[in-house]
Design a protein around this motif. Sequence first.
Motif, PDB file in Angstrom:
ATOM      1  N   THR A 191       1.156  12.122   3.615  1.00  0.00           N
ATOM      2  CA  THR A 191       1.654  11.566   2.355  1.00  0.00           C
ATOM      3  C   THR A 191       1.449  12.550   1.210  1.00  0.00           C
ATOM      4  O   THR A 191       2.346  12.757   0.377  1.00  0.00           O
ATOM      5  CB  THR A 191       0.925  10.237   2.038  1.00  0.00           C
ATOM      6  OG1 THR A 191       1.107   9.334   3.126  1.00  0.00           O
ATOM      7  CG2 THR A 191       1.470   9.614   0.764  1.00  0.00           C
ATOM      8  N   ALA A 195       4.294  14.516  -1.162  1.00  0.00           N
ATOM      9  CA  ALA A 195       4.277  14.484  -2.628  1.00  0.00           C
ATOM     10  C   ALA A 195       4.250  15.894  -3.204  1.00  0.00           C
ATOM     11  O   ALA A 195       4.897  16.186  -4.218  1.00  0.00           O
ATOM     12  CB  ALA A 195       3.064  13.699  -3.114  1.00  0.00           C
ATOM     13  N   THR A 203       3.861  10.276  -4.964  1.00  0.00           N
ATOM     14  CA  THR A 203       3.595   9.905  -3.573  1.00  0.00           C
ATOM     15  C   THR A 203       4.361   8.654  -3.162  1.00  0.00           C
ATOM     16  O   THR A 203       4.700   8.489  -2.002  1.00  0.00           O
ATOM     17  CB  THR A 203       2.089   9.649  -3.360  1.00  0.00           C
ATOM     18  OG1 THR A 203       1.641   8.676  -4.310  1.00  0.00           O
ATOM     19  CG2 THR A 203       1.291  10.924  -3.537  1.00  0.00           C
ATOM     20  N   GLY A 204       4.621   7.762  -4.107  1.00  0.00           N
ATOM     21  CA  GLY A 204       5.326   6.524  -3.797  1.00  0.00           C
ATOM     22  C   GLY A 204       6.779   6.567  -4.218  1.00  0.00           C
ATOM     23  O   GLY A 204       7.370   7.639  -4.378  1.00  0.00           O
ATOM     24  N   ASP A 213       5.141   7.271 -13.776  1.00  0.00           N
ATOM     25  CA  ASP A 213       4.944   7.932 -12.481  1.00  0.00           C
ATOM     26  C   ASP A 213       3.654   8.753 -12.480  1.00  0.00           C
ATOM     27  O   ASP A 213       2.932   8.797 -11.483  1.00  0.00           O
ATOM     28  CB  ASP A 213       6.137   8.828 -12.155  1.00  0.00           C
ATOM     29  CG  ASP A 213       7.283   8.060 -11.518  1.00  0.00           C
ATOM     30  OD1 ASP A 213       7.059   6.901 -11.123  1.00  0.00           O
ATOM     31  OD2 ASP A 213       8.395   8.605 -11.415  1.00  0.00           O
ATOM     32  N   HIS A 220       3.500   2.476  -4.671  1.00  0.00           N
ATOM     33  CA  HIS A 220       3.031   2.814  -3.329  1.00  0.00           C
ATOM     34  C   HIS A 220       3.330   1.711  -2.311  1.00  0.00           C
ATOM     35  O   HIS A 220       3.236   0.518  -2.632  1.00  0.00           O
ATOM     36  CB  HIS A 220       1.527   3.086  -3.353  1.00  0.00           C
ATOM     37  CG  HIS A 220       1.147   4.257  -4.201  1.00  0.00           C
ATOM     38  ND1 HIS A 220       1.105   5.540  -3.711  1.00  0.00           N
ATOM     39  CD2 HIS A 220       0.833   4.354  -5.520  1.00  0.00           C
ATOM     40  CE1 HIS A 220       0.762   6.374  -4.671  1.00  0.00           C
ATOM     41  NE2 HIS A 220       0.601   5.685  -5.788  1.00  0.00           N
ATOM     42  N   ASP A 223       1.655  -2.101  -1.693  1.00  0.00           N
ATOM     43  CA  ASP A 223       1.045  -2.558  -2.936  1.00  0.00           C
ATOM     44  C   ASP A 223       1.812  -3.734  -3.525  1.00  0.00           C
ATOM     45  O   ASP A 223       3.051  -3.770  -3.469  1.00  0.00           O
ATOM     46  CB  ASP A 223       0.995  -1.439  -3.976  1.00  0.00           C
ATOM     47  CG  ASP A 223      -0.234  -0.554  -3.829  1.00  0.00           C
ATOM     48  OD1 ASP A 223      -1.022  -0.797  -2.892  1.00  0.00           O
ATOM     49  OD2 ASP A 223      -0.407   0.374  -4.645  1.00  0.00           O
ATOM     50  N   ASP A 381       5.534  -2.560   4.676  1.00  0.00           N
ATOM     51  CA  ASP A 381       5.073  -1.266   4.171  1.00  0.00           C
ATOM     52  C   ASP A 381       5.951  -0.792   3.008  1.00  0.00           C
ATOM     53  O   ASP A 381       6.430   0.344   2.986  1.00  0.00           O
ATOM     54  CB  ASP A 381       5.065  -0.222   5.300  1.00  0.00           C
ATOM     55  CG  ASP A 381       4.232   0.997   4.939  1.00  0.00           C
ATOM     56  OD1 ASP A 381       3.249   0.834   4.196  1.00  0.00           O
ATOM     57  OD2 ASP A 381       4.563   2.115   5.394  1.00  0.00           O
ATOM     58  N   PRO A 383       6.393  -1.297  -1.572  1.00  0.00           N
ATOM     59  CA  PRO A 383       5.833  -1.901  -2.783  1.00  0.00           C
ATOM     60  C   PRO A 383       6.624  -3.149  -3.163  1.00  0.00           C
ATOM     61  O   PRO A 383       7.850  -3.171  -3.051  1.00  0.00           O
ATOM     62  CB  PRO A 383       5.999  -0.799  -3.834  1.00  0.00           C
ATOM     63  CG  PRO A 383       7.113   0.052  -3.348  1.00  0.00           C
ATOM     64  CD  PRO A 383       7.077  -0.020  -1.845  1.00  0.00           C
ATOM     65  N   HIS A 473      -6.167   1.813  -7.249  1.00  0.00           N
ATOM     66  CA  HIS A 473      -6.352   3.170  -6.725  1.00  0.00           C
ATOM     67  C   HIS A 473      -6.242   4.241  -7.803  1.00  0.00           C
ATOM     68  O   HIS A 473      -5.994   5.406  -7.489  1.00  0.00           O
ATOM     69  CB  HIS A 473      -5.306   3.461  -5.634  1.00  0.00           C
ATOM     70  CG  HIS A 473      -5.184   2.373  -4.620  1.00  0.00           C
ATOM     71  ND1 HIS A 473      -6.210   2.025  -3.781  1.00  0.00           N
ATOM     72  CD2 HIS A 473      -4.160   1.530  -4.329  1.00  0.00           C
ATOM     73  CE1 HIS A 473      -5.822   1.021  -3.005  1.00  0.00           C
ATOM     74  NE2 HIS A 473      -4.586   0.699  -3.324  1.00  0.00           N
TER      75      HIS A 473
END
Length: 501
Positions: A191, A195, A203-204, A213, A220, A223, A381, A383, A473
Amino acid sequence: MSNQTSSLFDPRPSSAVKPTAEYRTPPNNEEAEQALLGAILVNNKAYEKVGEFLRPEHFYDPAHQRIFAAITKMIDRGQIANPVTLKSLFDNDPELAVEGGSAYLAELAANVVTVVNAGDYGKTIHDLFIRRQLIEVGTDMVNEAYRHDLDITALDQIGEAEKQLFDLASTGDVQGGFVAFGESVKHAITTAEAAFRRSSHVTGVTTGLIDIDRKLGGLHPSDLIILAGRPSMGKTALATNIAFNAAKAHMRTSGQEGGVVGFFSLEMSAEQLATRILADEVQVPGDKIRRGEIRDTDFPKFVQASQDLARCPFYVDDTPALSVAAVRTRCRRLKRTSGLSMVVVDYLQLLRGSSSRGSENRVQEISEITRGLKAIAKELDVPVVALSQLSRAVELREDKRPQLADLRESGSIEQDADVVMFVFREQYYLERAEPSRRPDESDDKFNDRYQRWQQRLGEVHNTAEVIIAKQRHGPIGTVRLYFDGQFTKFGDLDQHHQTDE
């Protein structure tokens, strides 16, 4: 001729005309149940292979259910479960007497060939239980459909059937368990590498807003992101902007950034949502589009914009009063058919819990809804961005900036969310608080107060704040954005847009 006629109209039953109905035994495997119980009685370590997912009610034979329940209780207490330790418990058990009492336990253990296949026996028993439950759900569906209950519509029955199937699917998942930490580390490095290779270093899923961002690192997978605000703060506009930015980035980068978006618009229709996005793209106010106040020169823009929008992987579902189970079913279907990278729900309080009649306890229902949305994020998996209302307590304070305690039914929402963001526009409140002259106030004091109000209004004109009040996070903080109310559009607050500098 008369013989032929009498045979055709003979009222007596005939096996050739009406065959006897065949009785079908529900799916079960007595040998597998006996083999598993015997294996555990011989070696309690065999229980570790099935203890996580197998329950007494999963067995078909009632005697086997009682034996497995007793074994489970003994092992959970840290005791040995074998024919000797269980003998006193089953000597006088009428349910087991049919099978031979405690002697049946010894027989189960004596007939064991190997304990190696205990896990496979457990999965077989569990699979057959799921099949029996499916038969039961199907039978209930048929019986409910035949009933004529005015309080329960056909759509309510579909929703209830979806919930039962969803619950059954959750029960049927026996694939979970621990994952070696090395595998998790590899995934984290992959991951981070992805990124690093992106120009945005996100990353997301990108929001299309640089400062958000940077603060979040994108949206992500797995989430649950809560985006809350009071009415007219622009939470729907911000969610729409973020969702469409992600879909547009996915289209322009051939899937390298952004993602496929599923947008559940429970408050606005799909056409209203499309009008908002179209107004932003062609820079024509949405109210003028609705009233038909469009110039001839605007039509080429509409044609070009509609062609671009049609290629974006942006899917809208405007079905009102959906249940969480229905949202999950539709998300699964979209991911299977078109892919899915992000889900938006506008808004959380318009969803329904599992009960088709509604819940008497609204707080409990909201808790169920937030847990359901978090489960969707983890299972698929992706967001999940859920919009939420705020309580009126905000309006009673001098400082109108929202806090976590302002969330309606805040306990469950705040607890289940990985990120909580608030949208706040000071301009909205200032415009409605234009100073008026107080009794016995001098001209100088009033003019000074009015000037300060004008100055502050100019500073916050066309701006908004996104307050990140919780981030599991990462850091919390406030991000300032540009907001154009004419087009209901949020953007980066760069030097060009900042009017206060």
